[in-house]
Design an enzyme around this catalytic site. Sequence first.
Site, mmCIF file in Angstrom:
data_model
loop_
_atom_site.group_PDB
_atom_site.id
_atom_site.type_symbol
_atom_site.label_atom_id
_atom_site.label_comp_id
_atom_site.label_asym_id
_atom_site.label_seq_id
_atom_site.Cartn_x
_atom_site.Cartn_y
_atom_site.Cartn_z
ATOM 1 C CE LYS A 206 -5.466 -26.889 5.424
ATOM 2 N NZ LYS A 206 -6.324 -28.009 5.871
ATOM 3 N NE ARG B 52 -13.414 -27.746 10.110
ATOM 4 C CZ ARG B 52 -12.509 -28.066 11.034
ATOM 5 N NH1 ARG B 52 -12.875 -28.676 12.147
ATOM 6 N NH2 ARG B 52 -11.253 -27.790 10.842
ATOM 7 N NE ARG C 108 -10.541 -24.602 14.519
ATOM 8 C CZ ARG C 108 -10.042 -24.722 13.283
ATOM 9 N NH1 ARG C 108 -8.728 -24.647 13.097
ATOM 10 N NH2 ARG C 108 -10.825 -24.916 12.257
ATOM 11 N NE ARG D 20 -11.387 -24.395 3.920
ATOM 12 C CZ ARG D 20 -10.603 -24.168 4.973
ATOM 13 N NH1 ARG D 20 -9.689 -23.239 4.939
ATOM 14 N NH2 ARG D 20 -10.730 -24.907 6.057
ATOM 15 N NE ARG E 179 -7.479 -28.222 15.124
ATOM 16 C CZ ARG E 179 -7.564 -27.939 13.833
ATOM 17 N NH1 ARG E 179 -6.477 -27.910 13.087
ATOM 18 N NH2 ARG E 179 -8.724 -27.710 13.275
#
Length: 216
Positions: free
Chosen positions: A13, A171, A160, A88, A127
């Site tokens: 996203k 998550r 992160r 969400r 990431r």
Amino acid sequence: MRIVLLGPPGAGKGTQAKAMARELKLAHISTGDLLRQNVAQATNLGLEAKDYMNKGLLVPDSLVTRMLEERFAQPDVKNGFILDGYPRTINQARTLDSILAARAMKIDVVFDLDSSEPVIIQRLSGRLVCRKCGALFHKTNMPAKTPGVCDQCQGELYQRDDDKEETIKKRLAVYRKEVAALLEYYRSAKILTTISADEDAQAVLKKIIETAKKFR
Ligand code: AMP
């Protein structure tokens, strides 16, 4: 044009929203980025949100709604936007509709980026994010020219806190619990488009832009 991007963490996203914002000249509104900015600046909102984020849980609506209202008050939003990471939950979808209705706006199209679990885990665990400008990289899929250094602003790249394996699983579980109702909400409004997001970022972007232009 006003676009919502849905999809599990790791569907791309953030990467797609940034590229779409450039191509379609729209504001990019990422609730995750806004929250991380608040955490980095140690604002009251950031201090309240931090624990939820580190545990992979949703930050309470009262905080996110306030932050979003402030963002929607900024002038660039008038020319259209891409919402990344919001809504969400079905409750947030309804809140969004009323925030927009108060400004005589509505969502034109919702993209659901559909991605399989092995691809998600691979993307999230590799990431890297620039601490200074928020640009996204990946250890193997999209490496920076100099390891650990942002190509765009020379800022430091970091992983992160919530991209660690245990938090990724949490998550994903939170996402799955909420997503069915959310998809149904937009499907019945006839503005939902599902895009397979397992291919490389350029191919996915091409599909999204072609579809988005039909809604302009
Ligand atoms: P993201 O960058 O979209 O993956 O978001 C990172 C974290 O920020 C999430 O795991 C949540 O803790 C929080 N967050 C982002 N967007 C929202 C939202 N719309 N509602 C509640 N929490 C959010």
